[in-house]
Design a protein around this motif. Structure first.
Motif, PDB file in Angstrom:
ATOM      1  N   HIS A 195      -5.863  -3.742   0.817  1.00  0.00           N
ATOM      2  CA  HIS A 195      -5.388  -2.485   1.397  1.00  0.00           C
ATOM      3  C   HIS A 195      -4.789  -1.546   0.358  1.00  0.00           C
ATOM      4  O   HIS A 195      -4.935  -0.329   0.465  1.00  0.00           O
ATOM      5  N   LEU A 212       2.033 -10.569   2.782  1.00  0.00           N
ATOM      6  CA  LEU A 212       2.566  -9.527   3.674  1.00  0.00           C
ATOM      7  C   LEU A 212       1.489  -8.473   3.950  1.00  0.00           C
ATOM      8  O   LEU A 212       1.343  -8.000   5.067  1.00  0.00           O
ATOM      9  N   TYR A 213       0.718  -8.111   2.923  1.00  0.00           N
ATOM     10  CA  TYR A 213      -0.329  -7.090   3.076  1.00  0.00           C
ATOM     11  C   TYR A 213      -1.703  -7.679   2.813  1.00  0.00           C
ATOM     12  O   TYR A 213      -1.838  -8.604   2.025  1.00  0.00           O
ATOM     13  N   ASP A 214      -2.708  -7.111   3.456  1.00  0.00           N
ATOM     14  CA  ASP A 214      -4.084  -7.443   3.112  1.00  0.00           C
ATOM     15  C   ASP A 214      -4.276  -7.068   1.639  1.00  0.00           C
ATOM     16  O   ASP A 214      -4.027  -5.923   1.253  1.00  0.00           O
ATOM     17  N   PRO A 241       0.808  -1.226   0.000  1.00  0.00           N
ATOM     18  CA  PRO A 241       0.000   0.000   0.000  1.00  0.00           C
ATOM     19  C   PRO A 241       0.841   1.276   0.000  1.00  0.00           C
ATOM     20  O   PRO A 241       0.395   2.303  -0.500  1.00  0.00           O
TER      21      PRO A 241
END
Lengths: 420, 420
Positions: free
Chosen positions: A326, A321-323, A285
């Motif tokens: 997001h 690692l990230y949603d 993000p």
């Protein structure tokens, strides 16, 4: 010439290129030779390239501490006139204790490239602490070991950052046969004007183009036509700087992209393929904002954002690692990007019934096969064919040949190792 | 009544208190009793208190995901009218898998306090993932073990966050003999008006007040008078929520602050002592924004910022966690705080020549002794006296007695342990 319907001005108004005009180069070089020298690495040079062409405009060089702190804490910079521009990645140059001592109280320094060439002057420098842990935590939202950009660039970097205004002595060239693809934001804007674009939609990628991507891009064009634009132009904009070891290298990707256009999967008349010279952070993000902002500077006013943009697997845990949502959400709320039109990705998958890539239809979920980048690379590596209709045959061949050559290299290396 | 010269409106215009009016409480309680219940902890309750009084206005409850992401990435929220308000700490409520399952598809839930009392209703809830690693990394700029708020609140928290609008059934009270110090932002604004303040300068602290602090506050008042203000009022605003174990407890600090006013070190006529109910994050540059923003909501228009505000030692390395200058720098550039007047701290130290706290004079550096909070606590703990003039004797006695009582407790605990 048709005016673009909702042209977004590059940040800071006029786009500033920071390359010294040809007739002044000799003089500037002589001046630089008398300055303290700072040796920079390959990825630093990619940033010099990026900044010098105005992708990060209004940034005029490597960040000073006030810019660095704003980037780290707010993902944006407040300009003197009170306006806010997006600036989500710290664009910084690290130096070591020795460099710092050698530079001393100098006002300007010369940057020397990895090959020993004088590359640029950094003016009105400011040297400040490089707190790597804090930089990593705030940029990636993790400090787990194994982040590709961290391992390549930050871990071994010095404990100081040096900011200042760049003057690049000559345009950065790579002489890898791909420089003609490296259009600057100014050149791209001219090209869009030449093609009489009234909308420019950008597609950032660091992977080969499969038919799902193509479906998406073609569908976006159709939507823009429906919205009343007469001549939407696609900027197919592969990232050309540092990528992690298991990504497909740039030259192979460029060859693959050419085949996709040759095979008519994308329309060459309404598509511009160009290389985005930035290195990749894999910072999800945070990074997707940079990817969008740089394309605004190059004249794009629509940005296609997918699932988990600039994301990767967590380096030490079994999860993303990230949603995956997001990136899209953060981009839609990012300061300084309010005027950008964000086109959310519809999910495409392989429709086993129709034997082609299609937008996923949840009402018949079991007909769809999701083929990730990793899975695609595994197919190509093992010489297996993906399902018919996943990628044009010309493009697929490029990948298969690349992985074959890798295996040949590995075999050679293995033989070499055994013969020692 | 004198108008405050440069009054800053609370964020979001009118300050909204979220406590249910007295005559509606019984009905609201009955309604809450029929809702799914979520049990909250002591620090969660402190946040309910903070939000309900409007310190975080325009936030009307625990953050939903869009607010959480903006807080984490941009330290600010963009409102519907396009304005930007500062919001640097994620104000969130964590729940576990069991809670999430029990809540199911409910629209509203009831929050039950640590004592089992119905505390509040959370309306139009949204449940989303609690990625603790990312939250910690982006809030503190480190994921090192040993961050006090993380260990107290986050490590053991659930894997989900629940956002929604708060309706607090009764004003939060602690019944610790200090509630009369807990003025809400509205009450403080009324008090400033009553005292005909034309400037309000806030001093955030979580330590006893020594004469260096007093020098600074008195000097600030003098500067404001020089600037033409007729009646500057000091808001001495100790933090009353969660603090780390080795900080001096709130009741002892309040007693110490009283002595400082009794002894005339600060002028009771132009000083308001009140408790700021927020818990402490020890998140340095990120948290100092929250500390300033909350005081704007309470009517302050000047904020005194010191060296390393909200900072602490790195939990695992021998250094400050944050660059001591970053707090001041970040605060001065923070989105949504443009109108706040920031008064940078001059460094005070003990002048061994004049035997009093004075502003540090680098031209005779060797005359000055720096006495850190840690050093001060060590003096008090060992029953040693600090140099004359460091703190008023009444205030110092409070600390000495506190540490004596601690040692007595420890001795008692030791005897109890030995007698088993």
């Amino acid at each position: 010439m048709a005016a673009r319907a909702s042209l977004i001005e590059p940040d800071g108004g006029k786009l500033v290129e920071l390359v010294v005009p040809e007739m002044e180069r000799a003089g500037r070089k002589t001046e630089a030779e008398a300055m303290p020298k700072v040796r920079i690495g390959r990825v630093d040079l990619e940033w010099v390239h990026v900044v010098s062409e105005g992708w990060a405009s209004p940034l005029r060089g490597f960040m000073r501490e006030d810019q660095y702190l704003q980037s780290l804490h707010f993902n944006s910079l407040r300009m003197e006139d009170g306006s806010v521009v997006n600036m989500s990645l710290p664009i910084v140059l690290a130096i070591g204790d020795d460099d710092k001592e050698r530079v001393g109280g100098a006002r300007d320094v010369a940057l020397v490239g990895p090959n020993g060439d004088l590359v640029a002057i950094l003016r009105r420098i400011e040297i400040y602490k490089h707190n790597k842990e804090e930089r990593i935590a705030r940029t990636w939202g993790t400090t787990a070991p194994g982040l590709p950009y961290v391992e390549e660039v930050i871990t071994s970097a010095g404990n100081w950052l040096i900011g200042g205004d760049l003057e690049v002595i000559e345009p950065i060239k790579y002489n890898d046969g791909l420089d003609h693809y490296r259009l600057s934001p100014c050149e791209l804007r001219k090209e869009f004007d030449k093609r009489k674009a009234d909308a420019v939609f950008a597609f950032q990628l660091r992977n080969p183009v499969h038919n799902g991507h193509a479906l998406l891009m073609n569908d976006t064009r159709r939507r823009l036509l429906d919205m009343g634009y007469q001549n939407p132009i696609l900027l197919l904009h592969p990232l050309g700087g540092f990528t992690k070891a298991d990504d497909v290298p740039l030259d192979v990707r460029m060859e693959q992209h050419s085949k996709v256009l040759e095979d008519g999967i994308l329309d060459p008349e309404t598509t511009i393929v160009s290389i985005f010279p930035s290195p990749m952070h894999y910072a999800g993000p945070t990074e997707v904002q940079w990817h969008a902002k740089a394309r605004i500077n190059a004249g794009a006013n629509f940005y296609i954002v997918g699932r988990d943009p600039a994301g990767m697997g967590h380096p030490t845990e079994k999860r993303d690692l990230y949603d995956p949502d997001h990136g899209k959400k953060v981009l839609s709320m990012a300061p300084g990007l309010e005027k950008l039109n964000i086109l959310p990705f519809k999910v495409a998958a392989y429709d086993m019934k129709d034997k082609k890539m299609a937008f996923f239809d949840p009402s018949r979920a079991k007909d769809f096969l999701f083929i990730s980048g990793t899975k695609m690379r595994t197919f190509a590596r093992n010489g297996e064919n993906p399902p018919d209709g996943f990628m044009c045959p010309g493009g697929w061949n490029v990948l298969v040949n690349y992985y074959k050559s890798l295996q040949a290299d590995e075999t050679e290396q293995l033989s070499a190792a055994l013969s020692v």
